[in-house]
Write an enzyme that holds these catalytic residues in place. Structure first.
Site, short mmCIF file in Angstrom:
data_model
loop_
_atom_site.label_atom_id
_atom_site.label_comp_id
_atom_site.label_asym_id
_atom_site.label_seq_id
_atom_site.Cartn_x
_atom_site.Cartn_y
_atom_site.Cartn_z
N PRO A 225 5.25 -41.81 33.05
CA PRO A 225 6.33 -41.38 32.15
C PRO A 225 7.26 -42.55 31.89
O PRO A 225 7.51 -43.37 32.79
CB PRO A 225 7.01 -40.26 32.93
CG PRO A 225 6.59 -40.42 34.34
CD PRO A 225 5.30 -41.15 34.34
N HIS A 226 7.75 -42.64 30.68
CA HIS A 226 8.59 -43.78 30.33
C HIS A 226 9.52 -43.42 29.17
O HIS A 226 9.30 -42.44 28.47
CB HIS A 226 7.74 -45.00 29.97
CG HIS A 226 6.76 -44.75 28.87
ND1 HIS A 226 5.54 -44.14 29.10
CD2 HIS A 226 6.82 -44.98 27.55
CE1 HIS A 226 4.89 -44.04 27.96
NE2 HIS A 226 5.64 -44.53 27.00
N GLY A 227 10.55 -44.24 29.03
CA GLY A 227 11.48 -44.03 27.95
C GLY A 227 12.45 -45.19 27.84
O GLY A 227 12.57 -46.01 28.75
#
Length: 153
Positions: A65-67
């Site tokens: 997960p990334h942002g």
């Protein structure tokens, strides 16, 4: 991109006890908030927004997960080994037990992509994933992650 520039011993969670993807993201957001000084809800919302575009469960029990967040001044990573695998809506429909959360400044551009590529390469290594799954201490997990740099060189 150096893994040790993304994670520290404090950003390794050796046995995350969660029962769902949402709960995993919430707990990872909580850990990331402690590292970054940002509000946990803002991190969680950023992760959920990214998941709406498509799952970050990349297969073989792994999720990345990334942002991007405007308030960050550098890249941050959190690595978690789950106590029990959870459904992450992965592309191979297999549950996830290794998660590498990556947060980047809004302006990171190429650095964000380089970090994602580096983490992806690391977690595509089946032998490395077996070692990570067999290790239950935060310090030992960090050493494995840090030593992956020497093996990659």
């Amino acid at each position: 991109m150096d893994i040790t520039s993304l994670v520290s011993p404090e950003s390794v969670v050796p046995c995350l006890k969660v029962t769902s993807k949402k709960q995993a993201l919430q707990e990872l957001a909580r850990h990331a908030a402690q590292l970054t000084g940002l509000h946990e809800r803002a991190i969680f919302d950023t992760l959920l927004e990214r998941e709406r575009l498509g799952t970050t469960g990349v297969g073989n029990g792994i999720a990345i997960p990334h942002g991007k967040m405007t308030a960050l001044d550098r890249l941050y990573g959190v690595f978690a080994r789950l106590e029990r695998p959870v459904d992450f809506e992965s592309i191979d429909e297999q549950p996830v037990d290794l998660i590498f959360l990556l947060l980047a400044p809004e302006c990171a551009g190429a650095d964000h992509l380089k970090a994602l590529a580096r983490v992806s390469r690391l977690l595509r290594d089946r032998a490395m994933c077996e070692k990570l799954r067999a290790t239950s201490s935060a310090d030992a997990l960090y050493v494995l992650l840090a030593n992956s740099e020497a093996q990659a060189a």
